[in-house]
Design a protein around this motif. Structure first.
Motif, PDB file in Angstrom:
ATOM      1  N   ALA A 118       0.975 -70.019 -13.754  1.00 24.17           N
ATOM      2  CA  ALA A 118       0.929 -71.453 -14.008  1.00 24.17           C
ATOM      3  C   ALA A 118       1.733 -72.248 -12.992  1.00 24.17           C
ATOM      4  O   ALA A 118       1.696 -73.475 -12.983  1.00 24.17           O
ATOM      5  CB  ALA A 118       1.451 -71.759 -15.416  1.00 24.17           C
ATOM      6  N   THR A 119       2.473 -71.537 -12.102  1.00 22.15           N
ATOM      7  CA  THR A 119       3.297 -72.250 -11.127  1.00 22.15           C
ATOM      8  C   THR A 119       3.002 -71.773  -9.708  1.00 22.15           C
ATOM      9  O   THR A 119       2.610 -70.626  -9.479  1.00 22.15           O
ATOM     10  CB  THR A 119       4.803 -72.051 -11.395  1.00 22.15           C
ATOM     11  OG1 THR A 119       5.158 -70.682 -11.164  1.00 22.15           O
ATOM     12  CG2 THR A 119       5.167 -72.437 -12.821  1.00 22.15           C
ATOM     13  N   GLU A 120       3.213 -72.670  -8.765  1.00 20.06           N
ATOM     14  CA  GLU A 120       2.937 -72.388  -7.359  1.00 20.06           C
ATOM     15  C   GLU A 120       3.834 -71.270  -6.822  1.00 20.06           C
ATOM     16  O   GLU A 120       3.369 -70.335  -6.160  1.00 20.06           O
ATOM     17  CB  GLU A 120       3.153 -73.668  -6.537  1.00 20.06           C
ATOM     18  CG  GLU A 120       2.630 -73.603  -5.135  1.00 20.06           C
ATOM     19  CD  GLU A 120       1.109 -73.749  -5.074  1.00 20.06           C
ATOM     20  OE1 GLU A 120       0.477 -72.848  -4.476  1.00 20.06           O
ATOM     21  OE2 GLU A 120       0.574 -74.712  -5.631  1.00 20.06           O
ATOM     22  N   ASN A 126       4.086 -63.408  -6.777  1.00 18.43           N
ATOM     23  CA  ASN A 126       3.473 -62.344  -7.551  1.00 18.43           C
ATOM     24  C   ASN A 126       2.087 -61.967  -7.043  1.00 18.43           C
ATOM     25  O   ASN A 126       1.695 -60.801  -7.108  1.00 18.43           O
ATOM     26  CB  ASN A 126       3.381 -62.769  -9.017  1.00 18.43           C
ATOM     27  CG  ASN A 126       3.019 -61.634  -9.944  1.00 18.43           C
ATOM     28  OD1 ASN A 126       3.435 -60.505  -9.747  1.00 18.43           O
ATOM     29  ND2 ASN A 126       2.215 -61.927 -10.950  1.00 18.43           N
ATOM     30  N   LEU A 127       1.344 -62.962  -6.539  1.00 21.41           N
ATOM     31  CA  LEU A 127      -0.042 -62.736  -6.135  1.00 21.41           C
ATOM     32  C   LEU A 127      -0.278 -62.903  -4.642  1.00 21.41           C
ATOM     33  O   LEU A 127      -1.374 -62.597  -4.155  1.00 21.41           O
ATOM     34  CB  LEU A 127      -0.960 -63.717  -6.883  1.00 21.41           C
ATOM     35  CG  LEU A 127      -0.896 -63.692  -8.422  1.00 21.41           C
ATOM     36  CD1 LEU A 127      -1.693 -64.855  -8.998  1.00 21.41           C
ATOM     37  CD2 LEU A 127      -1.399 -62.366  -8.958  1.00 21.41           C
ATOM     38  N   ASN A 128       0.739 -63.426  -3.947  1.00 18.92           N
ATOM     39  CA  ASN A 128       0.569 -63.747  -2.527  1.00 18.92           C
ATOM     40  C   ASN A 128      -0.581 -64.721  -2.318  1.00 18.92           C
ATOM     41  O   ASN A 128      -1.337 -64.632  -1.354  1.00 18.92           O
ATOM     42  CB  ASN A 128       0.357 -62.481  -1.697  1.00 18.92           C
ATOM     43  CG  ASN A 128       0.618 -62.712  -0.221  1.00 18.92           C
ATOM     44  OD1 ASN A 128       1.423 -63.569   0.148  1.00 18.92           O
ATOM     45  ND2 ASN A 128      -0.056 -61.962   0.630  1.00 18.92           N
ATOM     46  N   ARG A 129      -0.716 -65.660  -3.259  1.00 11.91           N
ATOM     47  CA  ARG A 129      -1.746 -66.693  -3.220  1.00 11.91           C
ATOM     48  C   ARG A 129      -1.132 -68.019  -3.624  1.00 11.91           C
ATOM     49  O   ARG A 129      -0.106 -68.059  -4.309  1.00 11.91           O
ATOM     50  CB  ARG A 129      -2.896 -66.385  -4.204  1.00 11.91           C
ATOM     51  CG  ARG A 129      -3.650 -65.095  -3.970  1.00 11.91           C
ATOM     52  CD  ARG A 129      -4.525 -65.171  -2.729  1.00 11.91           C
ATOM     53  NE  ARG A 129      -5.465 -64.044  -2.656  1.00 11.91           N
ATOM     54  CZ  ARG A 129      -5.168 -62.827  -2.246  1.00 11.91           C
ATOM     55  NH1 ARG A 129      -3.908 -62.554  -1.904  1.00 11.91           N
ATOM     56  NH2 ARG A 129      -6.081 -61.873  -2.180  1.00 11.91           N
ATOM     57  N   THR A 130      -1.780 -69.116  -3.244  1.00 13.19           N
ATOM     58  CA  THR A 130      -1.395 -70.407  -3.801  1.00 13.19           C
ATOM     59  C   THR A 130      -1.991 -70.511  -5.207  1.00 13.19           C
ATOM     60  O   THR A 130      -2.822 -69.681  -5.616  1.00 13.19           O
ATOM     61  CB  THR A 130      -1.919 -71.572  -2.953  1.00 13.19           C
ATOM     62  OG1 THR A 130      -3.355 -71.597  -3.027  1.00 13.19           O
ATOM     63  CG2 THR A 130      -1.474 -71.445  -1.503  1.00 13.19           C
ATOM     64  N   LEU A 131      -1.587 -71.549  -5.913  1.00  9.64           N
ATOM     65  CA  LEU A 131      -2.100 -71.748  -7.266  1.00  9.64           C
ATOM     66  C   LEU A 131      -3.625 -71.846  -7.251  1.00  9.64           C
ATOM     67  O   LEU A 131      -4.311 -71.251  -8.084  1.00  9.64           O
ATOM     68  CB  LEU A 131      -1.481 -73.020  -7.856  1.00  9.64           C
ATOM     69  CG  LEU A 131      -1.454 -73.139  -9.377  1.00  9.64           C
ATOM     70  CD1 LEU A 131      -0.715 -71.983 -10.015  1.00  9.64           C
ATOM     71  CD2 LEU A 131      -0.811 -74.469  -9.773  1.00  9.64           C
ATOM     72  N   ASP A 132      -4.180 -72.582  -6.294  1.00 11.29           N
ATOM     73  CA  ASP A 132      -5.632 -72.731  -6.223  1.00 11.29           C
ATOM     74  C   ASP A 132      -6.318 -71.473  -5.702  1.00 11.29           C
ATOM     75  O   ASP A 132      -7.431 -71.134  -6.129  1.00 11.29           O
ATOM     76  CB  ASP A 132      -6.011 -73.925  -5.339  1.00 11.29           C
ATOM     77  CG  ASP A 132      -5.767 -75.252  -6.043  1.00 11.29           C
ATOM     78  OD1 ASP A 132      -5.796 -75.267  -7.288  1.00 11.29           O
ATOM     79  OD2 ASP A 132      -5.540 -76.258  -5.353  1.00 11.29           O
ATOM     80  N   GLU A 133      -5.674 -70.766  -4.780  1.00 13.42           N
ATOM     81  CA  GLU A 133      -6.294 -69.563  -4.206  1.00 13.42           C
ATOM     82  C   GLU A 133      -6.451 -68.433  -5.220  1.00 13.42           C
ATOM     83  O   GLU A 133      -7.309 -67.556  -5.045  1.00 13.42           O
ATOM     84  CB  GLU A 133      -5.469 -69.070  -3.016  1.00 13.42           C
ATOM     85  CG  GLU A 133      -5.589 -69.934  -1.773  1.00 13.42           C
ATOM     86  CD  GLU A 133      -4.599 -69.542  -0.686  1.00 13.42           C
ATOM     87  OE1 GLU A 133      -4.729 -70.054   0.444  1.00 13.42           O
ATOM     88  OE2 GLU A 133      -3.670 -68.740  -0.967  1.00 13.42           O
ATOM     89  N   ARG A 172      -0.396 -78.655 -16.884  1.00 13.18           N
ATOM     90  CA  ARG A 172      -0.721 -77.723 -15.808  1.00 13.18           C
ATOM     91  C   ARG A 172      -1.096 -76.360 -16.389  1.00 13.18           C
ATOM     92  O   ARG A 172      -2.032 -75.718 -15.940  1.00 13.18           O
ATOM     93  CB  ARG A 172       0.440 -77.556 -14.843  1.00 13.18           C
ATOM     94  CG  ARG A 172       0.034 -76.740 -13.604  1.00 13.18           C
ATOM     95  CD  ARG A 172       1.215 -76.108 -12.897  1.00 13.18           C
ATOM     96  NE  ARG A 172       2.131 -77.100 -12.364  1.00 13.18           N
ATOM     97  CZ  ARG A 172       3.292 -76.778 -11.791  1.00 13.18           C
ATOM     98  NH1 ARG A 172       3.637 -75.514 -11.663  1.00 13.18           N
ATOM     99  NH2 ARG A 172       4.100 -77.714 -11.358  1.00 13.18           N
ATOM    100  N   VAL A 173      -0.361 -75.926 -17.403  1.00 15.04           N
ATOM    101  CA  VAL A 173      -0.689 -74.662 -18.067  1.00 15.04           C
ATOM    102  C   VAL A 173      -2.112 -74.724 -18.618  1.00 15.04           C
ATOM    103  O   VAL A 173      -2.904 -73.788 -18.454  1.00 15.04           O
ATOM    104  CB  VAL A 173       0.302 -74.372 -19.206  1.00 15.04           C
ATOM    105  CG1 VAL A 173      -0.092 -73.099 -19.948  1.00 15.04           C
ATOM    106  CG2 VAL A 173       1.721 -74.274 -18.669  1.00 15.04           C
ATOM    107  N   ALA A 174      -2.439 -75.841 -19.250  1.00 15.25           N
ATOM    108  CA  ALA A 174      -3.771 -75.998 -19.830  1.00 15.25           C
ATOM    109  C   ALA A 174      -4.851 -75.977 -18.761  1.00 15.25           C
ATOM    110  O   ALA A 174      -5.912 -75.360 -18.945  1.00 15.25           O
ATOM    111  CB  ALA A 174      -3.832 -77.299 -20.627  1.00 15.25           C
TER     112      ALA A 174
END
Length: 313
Positions: A118-120, A126-133, A172-174
């Motif tokens: 839920a956070t950038e 954790n994912l090596n990605r942006t929130l959108d990616e 943002r969580v939603a």
């Protein structure tokens, strides 16, 4: 009367609670993933057998993350190949990406879970990605899994607070949860990864998730007990209609990517509360406490669960 003979709470039902709750047991995966010493696969298999015998119907068995990131779960294929699946019990596994899904499919898994953020900051760590990616990474995983007839759960981490960003906006969580559900997931598990939530926050987040169009019947909650709030937060969620609760036998667990994350809500503590409220779980608390005491011996330390300590000394 000794603690063992006194090991059942008085049953006093409360108004406005579900009649039955599904416990999503994460002890074998989330509970063990942060252990420094590798737990033998034989111990993990017996742990899962004992949990099934205690009446738990959902046992998250392992994760197909790369062994370099979570060495404790490097034995995922071996464990699943040797697992004796109990009748009527589901054994979901985590899959971080398409490679993880490939491994899950090869192992014959029927239930998988993805884990978003839920956070950038946590998405990047954790994912090596942006929130959108993260959605672009998950979309083919969910699509392929559904095409293969698998059930897919979506975890969202850091739904209430983030150690780098602070409190998290419920809207943002939603929004994150809705996008993951729109990919084709059947359930959304909202995680308090560092255990900072309070009941008012739980109400706010669940309210925004509902407003975004995710039905409460598709929502689960996943609380950590860092500040001792996991049970009160769970009760707040149940009063709003949530009927699936994640927990870990003996209160095992943490998050390898969030150092401030302590143990999960202990399954025994949850069952004690639900038994006392007259809410059905199908779990035999005595067998479960025995299982967690057994695992604590193998890990070489006392169980953090209050109920296990009360019942087993």
């Amino acid at each position: 009367m000794g603690a063992r003979e006194a090991g059942l709470p008085a049953v006093v039902p409360a108004v406005g609670l579900p009649s039955r709750v599904t416990i999503w047991e994460v002890g074998a995966r989330d509970g063990l993933q942060n252990e420094q010493a590798v737990v033998p696969v034989e111990v993990k298999l017996e742990f899962l057998d004992r949990l099934a015998a205690a009446g738990l119907g959902v046992l998250e068995a392992t994760s197909f993350v790369h062994p370099r990131w979570v060495p404790q779960l490097a034995d995922a294929e071996d464990l699943l190949a040797r697992l004796r699946q109990a009748d009527g019990v589901r054994y979901p596994v985590l899959v971080p990406n398409e490679r993880g899904l490939d491994r899950a499919l090869a192992a014959g898994v029927r239930h998988v879970a993805i884990f978003g953020s839920a956070t950038e900051t946590f998405a990047k760590r954790n994912l090596n990605r942006t929130l959108d990616e993260q959605y672009a990474m998950f979309e083919p995983v969910v699509a392929r899994a559904r095409a293969e007839g698998l059930d897919v759960r979506a975890y969202v981490s850091m739904c209430f607070g983030d150690p780098w960003e602070g409190p998290v906006d419920p809207t943002r969580v939603a929004a994150v949860g809705k996008r993951l559900m729109d990919l084709g997931c059947s359930q959304l598990s909202l995680g308090d990864t560092i255990g900072v939530a309070t009941p008012g926050q739980v109400e706010a987040v669940l309210g925004q998730v509902a407003a975004a169009g995710v039905g409460v019947d598709a929502v689960a909650v996943h609380f950590h007990d860092t500040y001792g709030q996991a049970l009160s937060n769970t009760l707040a969620a149940l009063r709003l209609g949530v009927t699936t609760v994640d927990s870990s036998a003996g209160g095992l667990g943490g998050c390898p990517y969030a150092e401030s994350a302590t143990g999960n809500l202990a399954t025994e503590d949850l069952v004690w509360m639900l038994d006392g409220l007259g809410v059905e779980t199908g779990v035999d608390l005595d067998k479960l406490a025995d299982t967690s005491a057994w695992m604590a011996e193998r890990l070489g330390r006392p169980s953090p669960s209050r109920v296990v300590r009360a019942l087993r000394g």
